[in-house]
Design an enzyme around this catalytic site. Structure first.
Site, PDB file in Angstrom:
ATOM      1  N   ASP A 406      -4.372   0.953 -11.565  1.00  6.35           N
ATOM      2  CA  ASP A 406      -5.462   0.698 -10.624  1.00  6.35           C
ATOM      3  C   ASP A 406      -5.902  -0.766 -10.614  1.00  6.35           C
ATOM      4  OD1 ASP A 406      -7.398   1.340  -8.768  1.00  6.35           O
ATOM      5  OD2 ASP A 406      -8.402   2.832 -10.014  1.00  6.35           O
ATOM      6  N   GLU A 461     -12.226   9.163  -1.825  1.00  4.96           N
ATOM      7  CA  GLU A 461     -13.070   8.515  -2.829  1.00  4.96           C
ATOM      8  C   GLU A 461     -14.291   7.849  -2.197  1.00  4.96           C
ATOM      9  OE1 GLU A 461     -11.211   5.772  -5.449  1.00  4.96           O
ATOM     10  OE2 GLU A 461      -9.524   7.078  -5.888  1.00  4.96           O
TER      11      GLU A 461
END
Length: 656
Positions: A406, A461
Site C-alpha cells: 500500500d 473504501e
C-alpha cells in the site's frame, strides 16, 4: 467495430509523397480504422474511422540529452506485417481464456538508430518508440500530442499533482473548456467524440519508464507530461518517503529497448469498451516458467467492517486479535472463500514486519487457516517492503499466500521499477501481490501474473464518497484497462439522500442487488468481500451467490451498455453463465430485456436471479430472489433496476 463503411485502402499499408511530405497509410484488418502517418518536420498521424477523422496531427517526439527523436526524421526503411493473428492465453483470464491478437503493423526505421512502430487492430490503434542506441540514455521528455476534431466530451480523473493514489472522482468536461494550466489528467482518458465514436486512451508494456499523464494546451489540443526521476528522499512518516530532489529527465534507461505502447480503443458501441483486451494484447509476455501456484480467488477482509463481528457465536472481544481472525477464517472456510486479508495491525509495528502482534498470534492463524483451507494475505506499506529485502523469503517460510502492498502513490520511473522488482521477487517465493495506493494496470500483470490486482480506483473504501454515478464509469474506463480492487460486498445498502455510515457499521450507496452485481461486473484476480461475516451469515442466500462467482472467465459479453448510465455484462466459466448489471442515480427506474441467444444450443438452464425489490428506491436493501427452470437459448428475460440499482444472475445447465 460494428459499423461498416466503404474501405478506401485495399492494402493494409500504402504510401504517397506530396510536397515534401511522405505519408503512409495503415489500416486495421477489417479496413475500418486507418492511420495516415506523415513524415515531414515531425512524425505525426491522423486517426480515421470510416469517413470520419477523429484525431488530427498526433505528434510523436522523444527528447534525449543529445538528440530529439522525431524531429526532422530521416526515414531509412519502412516495413509492414499484414494480418498478424496470434492466440494469447493469459494466466489470469479476466475476460477471455483465449484472446485473438489480430492486427496489421507498420515499422518506420529512421536514421539515428530509432524507429516508431504502429499497430492497427479492428478495435484500436497503438504506437511506440524503439531505440537501438549504445549504453544508457536520459529521456528528458516525450511528447505525444493529439488534436481533437470538434468539441468532445472528456471523462477523466484529475489529480492535484504527480503524487496521487489514482482515486479521484471522474470529471466530465468539454474539450474546449479544459484550459491550459488547469489540473492534468490520469490515464485512462475516455473521449466521447459526439460523432458516434468513443476513444479510450491508455498505455501498456510500461517498464523502466514513468506513467504518462495528460495536460491541456487549449482548443482541444492535449499533450503528454511525465513525472521526473526522483534523486533524493526524506522521511515522511512510516508509510512513505518525501521526494527532496528530482532529475532534469523523466527516465534513465537502456539505449536499446522498446518503450511503452500508447493506445486508443475505438468504439462505436459502448459495449466494445468493456470487452476490449488491448492492455493484454500489447503487454510483454509472461516471464514466469511455473504459474501453477497462482490461484486467483475471493478474500474476506476485515478493515472496511472494523474487524468487529458480533451476535451469535461471538463470545469474545472483537478486534485485531486471534479470536476475531479465527472467526473470519471460519466464515471463509464455510463458504469456500480461499483467503482472508489481514490489514494494518497484524504486526507489532508497520516498521517491523518480522514481529507479529502478540494478540494476533499469526503463526497459529496460518496453521489454523491451513487446516480450514484458507490462506493468509498480509498488508504492508511499500516502504516496509523496500526496507526489508529478505522479507519475502521469510513469508514463504511462514506459509503466507499473498501480499497487499500500500501507499506507493507515485508512478515515476523509480516507482514503476519498484512494482516490477516486487512482482519478480514475490514470484520467486510463490507470493501473489495486490497493489493498493497504486497506479492503473499497464501490462505488468501479464509479465508477472502473480500481480492479481491493483487499487487505483475510487472504491468502496471511500464510503459515502463512492457513488454509483461515478462507479458506473468503471467498466468503461478503469476496469477496461486491467484488474481493479474496488472491495465490493456491502450488506448495509442505502440511497444517497439517507446515507450515514461509520466503521464498524460501514454501508454503501446503491442497492443490495447493485452490490451483488459488482462481483460479476468488476474484474479482479483477488476480489474482496469487504463486509462483516456477521452480516454475510444473516444474508446467506446473497453470500452463497457472491461466493460462487468466479474471478477468472472463459468468455465475456456486454449485453447492454451506455457510458455513465448502465452496464449489463454476461460472463461464462465452463458451461455456467453469470450476468451482472448496474445503473446510476439519474432515473427512478430502468427496464431491459435480456436476449439469451449466447446460451449453448440444446441445453436447459436453471436461472437464479437477484433483482431490486419494489421499494429499493427508498429502502436500498430491498431485493427479490427468483428462480426459473427450463431456460434455453433465445429466451428473453425482463429486468427492472431501481435508481442506483442492479441485478445479478447465474444460469446453470440442468441437462449436462
Amino acid at each position: 467495430m460494428k459499423k461498416k463503411h466503404l474501405i478506401f485502402a485495399l492494402l493494409c499499408c500504402s504510401s504517397t509523397y506530396i510536397f515534401g511530405q511522405k505519408t503512409y497509410e495503415l489500416s486495421s484488418p477489417d479496413g475500418h480504422i486507418r492511420l495516415a502517418v506523415t513524415l515531414s518536420d515531425a512524425i505525426s498521424y491522423d486517426l480515421i474511422c470510416g469517413t470520419d477523422t477523429l484525431l488530427r496531427q498526433c505528434t510523436l517526439q522523444m527528447n534525449l540529452d543529445d538528440q530529439t527523436l522525431g524531429q526532422k526524421p530521416r526515414l531509412a526503411k519502412a516495413t509492414q506485417k499484414k494480418n498478424v493473428n496470434e492466440t494469447l492465453t493469459p494466466v489470469v483470464p479476466l475476460k477471455y481464456s483465449t484472446i485473438s491478437n489480430r492486427y496489421n503493423q507498420l515499422l518506420l526505421k529512421f536514421r539515428g538508430n530509432y524507429a516508431v512502430e504502429f499497430r492497427a487492430f479492428d478495435n484500436g490503434v497503438a504506437h511506440r518508440f524503439v531505440t537501438s542506441l549504445k549504453d544508457s540514455i536520459n529521456v528528458t521528455d516525450e511528447t505525444f500530442r493529439f488534436n481533437l476534431t470538434g468539441t468532445c466530451l472528456l471523462h477523466m480523473q484529475q489529480p492535484g499533482g504527480f503524487k496521487t493514489a489514482y482515486e479521484e472522482e471522474y470529471t466530465h468536461i468539454d474539450s474546449h473548456d479544459w484550459q491550459p494550466g488547469s489540473r492534468m489528467a490520469l490515464l485512462p482518458l475516455l473521449i466521447d467524440t459526439r460523432r458516434g465514436y468513443k476513444l479510450l486512451l491508455s498505455e501498456s508494456a510500461l517498464n523502466d519508464y514513468p506513467a504518462m499523464f495528460l495536460e491541456s494546451e487549449g482548443n482541444g489540443n492535449i499533450r503528454s507530461t511525465f513525472p521526473k526521476v526522483p534523486l533524493a528522499f526524506g522521511e515522511d512518516g512510516d508509510r512513505s518517503l518525501k521526494i527532496l530532489k528530482e532529475a532534469d529527465y523523466i527516465a534513465r534507461t537502456s539505449g536499446k529497448r522498446s518503450f511503452p505502447w500508447r493506445y486508443f480503443v475505438i468504439a462505436d458501441d459502448d459495449r466494445e469498451l468493456i470487452e476490449n483486451t488491448l492492455t493484454c494484447q500489447l503487454a510483454e509476455p509472461c516471464r514466469l516458467e511455473d504459474t501453477s501456484w497462482i490461484k486467483p480467488g475471493l478474500a474476506s477482509w476485515e478493515w472496511w467492517n472494523g474487524a468487529t463481528p458480533y451476535g451469535e457465536g461471538v463470545d469474545f472481544e472483537a478486534g485485531c486479535n486471534l479470536e476475531t481472525y479465527k472467526y473470519f477464517i471460519d466464515f471463509a472456510s464455510k463458504f469456500g472463500i480461499p483467503y482472508i486479508v489481514m490489514d494494518e495491525g497484524w504486526a507489532q509495528s508497520t516498521r517491523d514486519p518480522f514481529t507479529p502482534n502478540p494478540d494476533v498470534d499469526l503463526h497459529e492463524l496460518i496453521r489454523y487457516g491451513k487446516e480450514k483451507n484458507v490462506g493468509i494475505v498480509l498488508w504492508l506499506t511499500w516502504l516496509t517492503v523496500e526496507n526489508y529485502p529478505g522479507l519475502f523469503a521469510t513469508f514463504e517460510e511462514w506459509g503466507i499466500k499473498g501480499l497487499k502492498i500500500d501507499f506507493m502513490d507515485r508512478s515515476d520511473q523509480w516507482m514503476v521499477n519498484y512494482y516490477e522488482r516486487v512482482a519478480r521477487e514475490a514470484a520467486k517465493h510463490h507470493l501473489f501481490v495486490d497493489f493498493h495506493g497504486a497506479f492503473k494496470p499497464a501490462g505488468l500483470e501479464y509479465m508477472y501474473p502473480n500481480v492479481l490486482s491493483y487499487e487505483g480506483v475510487r472504491g468502496m473504501e471511500q464510503m459515502g464518497g463512492c457513488r454509483p454515478d461515478n462507479s458506473v464509469y468503471l467498466p468503461f474506463m478503469r476496469n477496461a484497462v486491467g484488474p481493479m480492487d474496488y472491495t465490493p460486498g456491502a450488506m448495509l445498502s442505502m440511497q444517497p439522500e439517507v446515507y450515514s455510515s461509520n466503521r464498524p457499521n460501514s454501508a454503501s450507496i446503491g442497492t443490495r442487488a447493485y452490490q451483488m452485481a459488482l462481483f460479476v461486473l468488476f474484474e479482479s484476480g483477488l476480489q474482496m468481500l469487504a463486509d462483516n461475516p456477521t452480516l454475510y451469515y444473516r444474508n446467506e442466500d446473497c453470500t452463497r451467490f457472491i461466493a460462487s462467482v468466479p474471478q477468472t472467465w472463459d468468455e465475456t459479453r456486454a449485453l447492454h451498455a451506455k457510458v455513465g448510465e448502465y452496464a449489463i455484462v454476461a460472463k461464462r466459466k465452463g458451461d455456467t453463465w453469470y450476468i451482472g448489471g448496474i445503473t446510476n442515480n439519474q432515473k427512478e427506474e430502468r427496464f431491459f430485456e435480456l436476449d439469451l441467444s449466447f446460451l449453448a444450443e440444446g441445453t436447459s438452464y436453471r436461472l437464479t436471479f437477484f433483482e431490486d425489490g419494489p421499494n429499493a428506491n427508498r429502502q436500498a436493501m430491498d431485493y427479490k430472489k427468483k428462480e426459473y427452470h427450463g431456460v434455453k437459448k433465445g429466451d428473453r428475460v425482463a429486468v427492472w433496476m431501481a435508481r442506483n440499482g442492479g441485478f445479478a444472475a447465474v444460469l446453470q445447465p440442468t441437462n449436462r
